[in-house]
Enzyme design. Structure first.
Site, mmCIF file in Angstrom:
data_model
loop_
_atom_site.group_PDB
_atom_site.id
_atom_site.type_symbol
_atom_site.label_atom_id
_atom_site.label_comp_id
_atom_site.label_asym_id
_atom_site.label_seq_id
_atom_site.Cartn_x
_atom_site.Cartn_y
_atom_site.Cartn_z
ATOM 1 N N GLU A 205 1.064 -0.353 -5.037
ATOM 2 C CA GLU A 205 0.108 0.692 -5.376
ATOM 3 C C GLU A 205 0.842 2.031 -5.431
ATOM 4 O O GLU A 205 1.329 2.523 -4.419
ATOM 5 C CB GLU A 205 -1.004 0.772 -4.337
ATOM 6 C CG GLU A 205 -2.018 1.856 -4.658
ATOM 7 C CD GLU A 205 -2.575 2.564 -3.438
ATOM 8 O OE1 GLU A 205 -3.678 3.121 -3.538
ATOM 9 O OE2 GLU A 205 -1.898 2.578 -2.386
ATOM 10 N N ASP B 237 0.829 -1.198 0.000
ATOM 11 C CA ASP B 237 0.000 0.000 0.000
ATOM 12 C C ASP B 237 0.872 1.261 0.000
ATOM 13 O O ASP B 237 1.879 1.338 0.704
ATOM 14 C CB ASP B 237 -0.882 -0.015 1.250
ATOM 15 C CG ASP B 237 -1.840 1.146 1.321
ATOM 16 O OD1 ASP B 237 -2.688 1.271 0.416
ATOM 17 O OD2 ASP B 237 -1.751 1.938 2.284
#
Length: 519
Positions: free
Chosen positions: A298, A267
């Protein structure tokens, strides 16, 4: 036979330098079946009749049968809020075991339920991918007083005031653990944190850079958006600090061994020191004894030029979500027939770095009402999935919200057609691709198949539904001369292939049609 005037020839470009997907495990390696990932949650995901981990365990055999080889699960750690999703990370080492933040279980269930689901995943040969939230923490157990300076949120390198003492929720004592789980008993200010967004002393919200002895400011090894995008939210962790590195590297080893997971979804990598992220990936691979450990990052931007330097810096150690392609899909859905489908892959990772691209249509962050809202509307949803599931560029990820009934974003017709496309990927979408970009509102491509797997023909349209039938003349190869192709998304259509391998393939307006060998 030479290409017809309406045909354009294309080949998947070869990216310079090492590529991630070729180096990583995308599922069981004893099969030549197309791999496929599913994101098995939405932002609002909850069940009334069972925990989320029990729901996952129940669905895993069917996911395996459908052809999914990886399941990306939500952050399994204890959140700052009782029903937090885990992105509000409080304790990475608590998987639903300790009585903290109002419950023993996480939003998703208990540690035991998670581990049972992971055992089922091994049995049905679907790899679990852990969502790792390593950038920040929330839900501190008490406040500390320390010097800090407010910064300009539009340029975090520019101070917006003088250094002053503030109070921040920066002490993480994890009292519910009873001293278990981590080599570190607590997080506290020392030099291990970089910033906060709340001064409890004055009750003022701002971005504060922690100052004082031992603090080095924001890391330079992050994205340059807003001057420096080290700070994202909550209590920002300094990944240059030795104790932070020790704790997170140990956690990476522990979570893989505990769950048997096959990799990570990382993340918010644009906000973390990329040198540490590289260290985390290489360390966990090495300690797991698995050089093919999966990793996807991401990095949220629609500008492919911003992602390319990161891809070069990571040298194939991680794949990246193709956010630029997602943005193109969203734009196409909003502009409808005004969008030129011939341009949809331009400026995407799928086109420029297919070996590093994890493609997706939507995810938990893009749903209407979310901060990153960019929902692909239903008029183009199946066309979008046909592009990522049936073309060879990148590695596709299906969103739970598009496949399973849910209150926020489910469409039964979309889900039924998506299941057909997933089946078409498993059975037919193999071999080299040949594009036929005949018009702005209807494009087609042929998958040539392999010695063991058949190919298919795909057409997709974004033209108004009142328009006439689309027809594109495409070549499936001389070896298919005299055969018949049948329509796959609807029943009853047939195309006779001529002696040179050509056929006249059709598609309804604003729809997708897949043609496959009959018999």
């Amino acid at each position: 036979m030479a290409p017809s005037p309406t045909q354009s020839q294309s080949a998947v470009p070869q990216a310079s330098g090492p590529t991630a997907l070729s180096r990583m495990r995308l599922g069981p390696e004893e099969t030549d079946q197309n791999p496929l990932m599913i994101q098995f949650f939405t932002w609002d995901a909850l069940r009334d009749d069972m925990s989320w981990w029990q729901h996952l365990e129940q669905e895993l055999p069917e996911l395996s049968r459908m052809g999914f080889t990886q399941v990306w699960i939500p952050p399994p750690n204890k959140a700052a809020a009782k029903t937090g999703r885990g992105y509000d990370a409080y304790d990475l080492w608590d998987l639903g075991e300790f009585d903290q933040k109002g419950s023993v279980n996480t939003r998703w269930g208990s540690r035991e339920e998670l581990l049972r689901a992971c055992e089922t995943s091994k049995r049905v040969k679907v790899d679990v991918i852990i969502d790792a939230v390593l950038n920040h923490k929330l839900g501190g157990d008490r406040v500390e007083t320390f010097p800090a300076v407010p910064v300009d949120p539009q340029n975090r390198l520019r101070d917006a005031g003088k250094v002053r003492d503030i109070e921040g929720w920066t002490a993480f004592d994890f009292p519910g653990r009873g001293g278990k789980a981590s080599i570190r008993s607590r997080y506290a200010l020392s030099e291990s944190l970089e910033g906060v967004d709340w001064d409890h002393k004055t009750k003022q919200k701002a971005i504060y850079r922690i100052a004082g002895k031992g603090h080095r400011g924001w890391s330079r090894n992050v994205d340059a958006e807003n001057g420096n995008y080290d700070y994202l939210l909550g209590v920002d962790i300094d990944h240059r600090h030795p104790e932070v590195q020790e704790d997170l590297l140990h956690w990476g080893d522990w979570i893989l061994k505990t769950t048997g997971a096959a990799g990570f979804r990382l993340d918010a990598v644009k906000h973390m020191d990329y040198k540490f992220v590289l260290q985390f990936i290489s360390s966990t691979r090495r300690n797991a004894g698995d050089p093919r450990l999966f990793c996807v990052s991401e990095y949220w931007t629609g500008n492919v030029k911003s992602i390319l330097p990161y891809i070069r810096a990571f040298k194939g150690e991680t794949a990246f979500f193709d956010v630029p392609l997602h943005m193109h899909l969203c734009e196409a859905s909003r502009r409808r027939e005004r969008y030129d489908l011939r341009d949809i892959l331009s400026g995407t990772l799928a086109r420029l770095r297919p070996g590093d691209a994890v493609t997706f249509v939507d995810n938990h962050d893009t749903v209407e009402g979310m901060d990153l809202e960019s929902w692909v509307e239903e008029n183009f949803k199946i066309q979008a999935y046909a592009l990522i599931l049936l073309r060879p560029e990148g590695y596709p990820c299906v969103f739970y919200g598009d496949l399973y009934p849910n209150a926020k974003c489910y469409n039964a017709n979309t889900a039924a057609n998506l299941r057909r496309l997933i089946e078409a990927r498993r059975m037919y979408a193999y071999g080299p691709v040949q594009d036929y970009n005949t018009s702005k509102n209807c494009v087609g491509f042929v998958r040539g198949g392999t010695a063991r797997r058949p190919g298919c023909v795909v057409l997709l349209s974004n033209r108004d539904e009142s328009g006439p039938l689309h027809t594109i003349r495409m070549n499936v190869g001389p070896a298919k001369a005299g055969t018949v192709y049948r329509s796959y998304m609807t029943q009853g259509g047939e195309v006779q292939i001529d002696a040179q391998g050509w056929g006249e393939f059709s598609c309804f307006a604003n729809a997708v049609q897949v043609w496959v060998p009959a018999g």
